[in-house]
Scaffold this motif. Structure first.
Motif, PDB file in Angstrom:
ATOM      1  N   GLY A 108      43.182 -25.788  75.286  1.00  0.00           N
ATOM      2  CA  GLY A 108      43.836 -25.416  74.035  1.00  0.00           C
ATOM      3  C   GLY A 108      42.836 -25.160  72.931  1.00  0.00           C
ATOM      4  N   GLY A 109      42.884 -23.938  72.381  1.00  0.00           N
ATOM      5  CA  GLY A 109      41.904 -23.530  71.385  1.00  0.00           C
ATOM      6  C   GLY A 109      42.446 -23.442  69.979  1.00  0.00           C
ATOM      7  N   GLY A 110      43.448 -24.264  69.648  1.00  0.00           N
ATOM      8  CA  GLY A 110      43.893 -24.347  68.260  1.00  0.00           C
ATOM      9  C   GLY A 110      42.975 -25.262  67.472  1.00  0.00           C
ATOM     10  N   GLU A 170      43.064 -14.752  72.077  1.00  0.00           N
ATOM     11  CA  GLU A 170      42.280 -15.207  70.935  1.00  0.00           C
ATOM     12  C   GLU A 170      42.635 -16.646  70.625  1.00  0.00           C
ATOM     13  OE1 GLU A 170      41.662 -14.015  66.219  1.00  0.00           O
ATOM     14  OE2 GLU A 170      42.719 -12.663  67.576  1.00  0.00           O
ATOM     15  N   SER A 171      41.622 -17.468  70.415  1.00  0.00           N
ATOM     16  CA  SER A 171      41.862 -18.862  70.072  1.00  0.00           C
ATOM     17  C   SER A 171      42.273 -18.971  68.607  1.00  0.00           C
ATOM     18  CB  SER A 171      40.602 -19.699  70.332  1.00  0.00           C
ATOM     19  OG  SER A 171      39.522 -19.218  69.544  1.00  0.00           O
ATOM     20  N   GLY A 172      42.784 -20.150  68.242  1.00  0.00           N
ATOM     21  CA  GLY A 172      43.140 -20.363  66.846  1.00  0.00           C
ATOM     22  C   GLY A 172      44.514 -20.951  66.624  1.00  0.00           C
ATOM     23  N   LEU A 199      34.728 -22.786  62.885  1.00  0.00           N
ATOM     24  CA  LEU A 199      34.778 -23.672  64.050  1.00  0.00           C
ATOM     25  C   LEU A 199      34.576 -22.903  65.350  1.00  0.00           C
ATOM     26  CD1 LEU A 199      37.750 -25.981  62.987  1.00  0.00           C
ATOM     27  CD2 LEU A 199      35.328 -26.579  63.050  1.00  0.00           C
ATOM     28  N   ARG A 200      35.127 -21.707  65.394  1.00  0.00           N
ATOM     29  CA  ARG A 200      34.975 -20.896  66.603  1.00  0.00           C
ATOM     30  C   ARG A 200      33.522 -20.484  66.787  1.00  0.00           C
ATOM     31  NH1 ARG A 200      39.760 -16.809  67.042  1.00  0.00           N
ATOM     32  NH2 ARG A 200      38.622 -15.684  65.417  1.00  0.00           N
ATOM     33  N   SER A 224      38.508 -17.619  76.163  1.00  0.00           N
ATOM     34  CA  SER A 224      39.871 -17.164  75.912  1.00  0.00           C
ATOM     35  C   SER A 224      40.415 -16.396  77.109  1.00  0.00           C
ATOM     36  CB  SER A 224      39.901 -16.283  74.668  1.00  0.00           C
ATOM     37  OG  SER A 224      39.449 -17.000  73.538  1.00  0.00           O
ATOM     38  N   GLY A 225      41.720 -16.234  77.151  1.00  0.00           N
ATOM     39  CA  GLY A 225      42.356 -15.521  78.249  1.00  0.00           C
ATOM     40  C   GLY A 225      42.286 -16.267  79.558  1.00  0.00           C
TER      41      GLY A 225
END
Length: 497
Positions: free
Chosen positions: A58-60, A86-88, A270-271, A280-281
């Motif tokens: 999880g990339g939030g 795309e993360s976030g 942060l990214r 991602s993906g």
């Protein structure tokens, strides 16, 4: 979906009057993949296996905060897997020829003096310099305004046409909040304070009634507040959460911090810190216990990990993680966000200076924020307005059915009709309107949630797998996501020792 279903929404449909064509459509539609995980559909087997001590799923903001913390502690042997392109998470943003704009979270309040993690990051990013807030990133004035009884007023507490009874109740409510805040028991993140279990077990609407609060203007304002931060109405919010919205902040009048791209400003930082560790993906479709560690499976790579941080939405875990409990008691608010590109500012908006946050009294929406508000340009004809709507008047299940069934044109018309309450010529100003529908946008702090056995068990983690999503806080804001991510990172580093 029938025409009757469409018209039954809280917005009236626009008529057939001719208007300039408006481009747009749905964006970031990931629900088919989410439903594939839910239905445990087949995924292709990966052709390679990689060993890595830690996998973050999880990339939030929670997952990225976990990565940020581990890197600060000198540990970089991990990967962060993001399902979408795309993360976030709720901090993702877009950009066009006019401006960057948010798709979700769009500000962070001035951090409390006793919110160390937020202040540490903000010093690192340059939002706090030598103990002072960087004014370049503070919201320009006017910050917020309310359209009520046919005119704009500055500030969101109704003042135009309010009764003596309403003014007295607003004053009494403010005094009550001041006393609660003075106890020091209310904090952001809330784990740094104390949760009043009695207040957490009763609904906010019921509690307000017992306290003699019933003025329509106050009830609207409090309901707007719970819809704004929690995505749910007064009746669906616990009294503790409703009061926390007000009592937990130091109420510094300098804030909030805001940017054209919303919390995408923090996301980008942060990214960038995590760099190539973010992949991602790569949707994770299985997390299985293997010996002393875990096997994390994607279609691209199978990861053999000693420890896992589950930073994806908590309700997904039971469909993916071996042995994970069903997220009983976790209720999620569906949201719609529309980014409206304007070739010119509506005439009615020019009668009062545009604010950053603009709310319409009595509307089921949350109004709109202006992406170009922070611009220092002397004259700007074009702009992007971000319109928010939490479908709080429906059950989450009914709202999600509407999100899936309704065509883009339905939300285009709903957004424009709502905006026309304050801006009658809005249709003739818009060139593009894109819509993001999020069926599980944020957890809802319902009555009794914080004390639920499932949540309590997830806070502890098990066998090197730790949960990190802000869902665990019952409040989906940046500070809670950051705290949960860092707490999980701390647990992982202790586990690996």
């Amino acid at each position: 979906m029938t025409r009757r279903d469409l018209v039954a929404a809280p917005f009236l449909q626009l008529g057939s009057k001719a208007r300039p064509p408006i481009a747009g459509g749905y964006v970031m539609d990931a629900f088919p993949l989410g439903h594939k995980l839910r239905d445990r559909a087949g995924f292709a087997a990966a052709k390679q296996t990689q060993r890595v001590p830690v996998v973050i799923v999880g990339g939030g903001m929670a997952g990225l905060s976990a990565a940020w913390w581990m890197l600060k502690k000198g540990f970089g042997d991990f990967v962060l897997l993001e399902m979408e392109a795309e993360s976030g998470g709720n901090s993702r943003f877009g950009e066009n020829e006019v401006s960057a704009y948010p798709w979700g979270a769009h500000y962070v309040p001035i951090p409390n003096k006793k919110s160390p993690l937020v202040r540490e990051l903000f010093e690192e990013v340059g939002l706090i310099v030598d103990g002072e807030f960087n004014e370049r990133h503070l919201c320009h004035t006017p910050q917020e305004r309310l359209y009520i009884h046919g005119r704009w007023q500055y500030g969101l507490e109704p003042e135009v046409g309010t009764t003596t009874k309403a003014r007295e109740q607003f004053h009494r409510f403010d005094e009550l909040i001041g006393k609660l805040h003075a106890t020091g028991k209310w904090a952001v993140p809330h784990a740094l304070g104390e949760v009043d279990s009695a207040l957490e077990k009763v609904g906010f609407a019921d509690w307000l009634k017992t306290q003699g609060f019933d003025a329509p203007e106050l009830m609207w304002y409090l309901d707007y507040s719970t819809r704004d931060d929690y995505g749910c109405s007064l009746k669906d919010t616990s009294a503790w959460a409703g009061l926390h919205y007000f009592a937990a902040r130091d109420h510094d009048d300098k804030g909030p911090f805001c940017w054209p791209e919303g919390n995408g400003f923090l996301l980008k930082y942060l990214r960038a810190k995590a760099g190539a560790k973010v992949r991602s993906g790569q949707p994770v479709y299985s997390v299985q216990k293997r010996g002393k560690g875990w096997l994390v499976r994607t279609e691209q790579v199978d990861y053999e990990a000693a420890s896992v941080i589950w930073a994806a939405p908590t309700f997904i875990a039971s469909y993916v993680v071996e042995g994970a409990p069903r997220a009983t008691g976790f209720s999620y608010s569906p949201w719609v966000t529309a980014n409206v590109t304007l070739d010119r500012i509506p005439k009615a908006a020019q009668t009062a200076e545009m604010a950053w946050d603009n709310v319409i009294y009595g509307s089921p929406s949350l109004g709109y924020v202006v992406a170009t508000h922070q611009s220092v340009a002397m004259h700007r004809e074009k702009s992007v307005w971000t319109w928010y709507y939490a479908l709080a008047e429906k059950t989450p299940e009914a709202a999600r059915r509407l999100l899936i069934d309704a065509p883009w044109e339905y939300w285009r018309d709903a957004a424009l009709k709502d905006l026309s309450r304050a801006h009658p010529d809005i249709e003739n100003c818009v060139s593009r309107l894109d819509v993001f529908r999020n069926g599980h946008a944020m957890v809802r702090p319902t009555v009794g949630f914080l004390g639920s056995p499932v949540r309590q068990a997830m806070l502890k983690g098990r066998n090197g797998l730790f949960y990190a999503n802000s869902d665990l806080s019952g409040i989906s804001i940046f500070e809670e996501a950051q705290y949960r991510g860092v707490e999980a990172a701390r647990a992982v580093l202790s586990w690996l020792v």
